[in-house]
Design an enzyme around this catalytic site. Structure first.
Site, PDB file in Angstrom:
ATOM      1  N   GLY A   1      -4.786  45.869 -22.219  1.00  0.00           N
ATOM      2  CA  GLY A   1      -5.103  47.193 -21.678  1.00  0.00           C
ATOM      3  C   GLY A   1      -5.820  48.059 -22.696  1.00  0.00           C
ATOM      4  O   GLY A   1      -6.839  47.655 -23.276  1.00  0.00           O
TER       5      GLY A   1
ATOM      6  N   ASP B   1     -10.037  42.132 -13.589  1.00  0.00           N
ATOM      7  CA  ASP B   1     -11.094  41.315 -12.977  1.00  0.00           C
ATOM      8  C   ASP B   1     -12.422  41.566 -13.689  1.00  0.00           C
ATOM      9  O   ASP B   1     -13.209  40.638 -13.900  1.00  0.00           O
ATOM     10  CB  ASP B   1     -11.233  41.637 -11.491  1.00  0.00           C
ATOM     11  CG  ASP B   1      -9.921  41.473 -10.743  1.00  0.00           C
ATOM     12  OD1 ASP B   1      -9.131  40.587 -11.117  1.00  0.00           O
ATOM     13  OD2 ASP B   1      -9.691  42.237  -9.782  1.00  0.00           O
TER      14      ASP B   1
END
Length: 314
Positions: free
Chosen positions: A225, A256
């Protein structure tokens, strides 16, 4: 054809102007599906990619088909279902957090079966990208994912896998005995740190890559992240820091985007660290837009960012 991917894409709806679902009168519409997000991302980055799925012969199915075809994704392997509908879902983001409500049970894509796969199509490709969402949809989807891996191996395709765990579709006790063997059969595993916690009991990057690497893939990337990504390959490993954006609108689809950026770099034979860096950039750019694909950059845009970074490094 360079890349094949397969899975469900739905029409997604989210209230405009930040309203919640209960009180919203107007919605924005978009396409959403992990595999088609990756396909669009790769196509925008200049790669030839095909998406295999089933769609309902309804307005939502036609909308998804036209959208992907318009993005340059090959949709020649899509099957139309005259009975089962295209899946849809609603999502909202309020002060109480994010919520996703699926209407996908019995969808056309959940009826995917091994007979929907053409070996001739696989013979044209270099890489197969799968996620753990497809086998969660139904028994026949699980069999289709297994058949895709079989065809990929028989035709010497690289296999890339993202667990993409969706606990709304199955619990971890059902998911684990399916996902771990899929990792074992993959050449590249792209895993989120929280998924690592669910599957291996750790989200510490060096420990997690060790656990995943023990299954046999040649490349492991742990998505962290806002901290970037940690990578491993055949004795080499390292952390690539994040790419910062001015404003985060929505983090859905960032993983993605990372996969699209990384796989584009891999296909272009960039050093793994550079491929991970591209993945970080594409994933971060996805967060600047409301839906899954609006933030996906085109090749000229990502090249401009990379050139700017190279100038700064000198």
């Amino acid at each position: 054809m360079e890349v094949i991917t397969l899975g469900e894409t739905m029409a997604s709806f989210f209230p405009n102007q930040g309203s919640n679902i209960q009180h919203a009168s107007y919605y924005n519409k978009a396409t959403a599906g992990a595999e088609s997000n990756v396909a669009i991302g790769l196509a925008r980055l200049g790669h030839k990619v095909g998406w295999i799925s089933r769609l309902g012969a309804d307005p939502y199915g036609r909308y998804i088909f036209q959208t992907l075809r318009g993005e340059g994704v090959d949709v020649s392997q899509v099957q139309w279902d005259e009975v089962a509908p295209t899946g849809i879902f609603f999502r909202e983001s309020t002060g109480l957090g994010k919520q996703v409500i699926y209407y996908r049970r019995g969808s056309a894509a959940s009826m995917l079966s091994p007979v929907d796969l053409s070996e001739e199509y696989f013979k044209k490709a270099k890489l197969l990208h799968l996620t753990g969402i497809t086998p969660a949809l139904s028994t026949s989807c699980r069999e289709t994912a297994a058949k895709a891996i079989e065809l990929a191996k028989r035709n010497k395709l690289i296999i890339s896998f993202d667990p993409n765990i969706r606990l709304k579709l199955w619990d971890i006790n059902e998911a684990k005995p399916v996902l771990l063997p899929m990792m074992q059969q993959s050449d590249i595993v792209l895993i989120g740190d929280e998924e690592g916690k669910l599957l291996f009991g750790t989200n510490e990057p060096t420990e997690l890559v060790k656990e995943v690497a023990a299954l046999g893939p040649k490349i492991v990337v742990v998505k962290l992240g806002h901290l970037g990504a940690y990578w491993w390959t055949e004795g080499q490993q390292g952390l690539v820091g994040p790419f910062d954006v001015k404003q985060v609108v929505d983090t859905i689809g960032a993983g993605d985007g990372f996969a699209a950026g990384f796989l584009a770099g891999y296909l272009e034979q960039l050093p793994i660290e550079a491929a991970v860096s591209r993945g970080n950039k594409v994933g971060a750019l996805v967060t600047t837009a409301q839906n899954d694909t609006d933030g996906l950059p085109f090749r000229s845009e990502i090249e401009k960012l990379e050139k700017q970074e190279a100038v700064v490094e000198r």
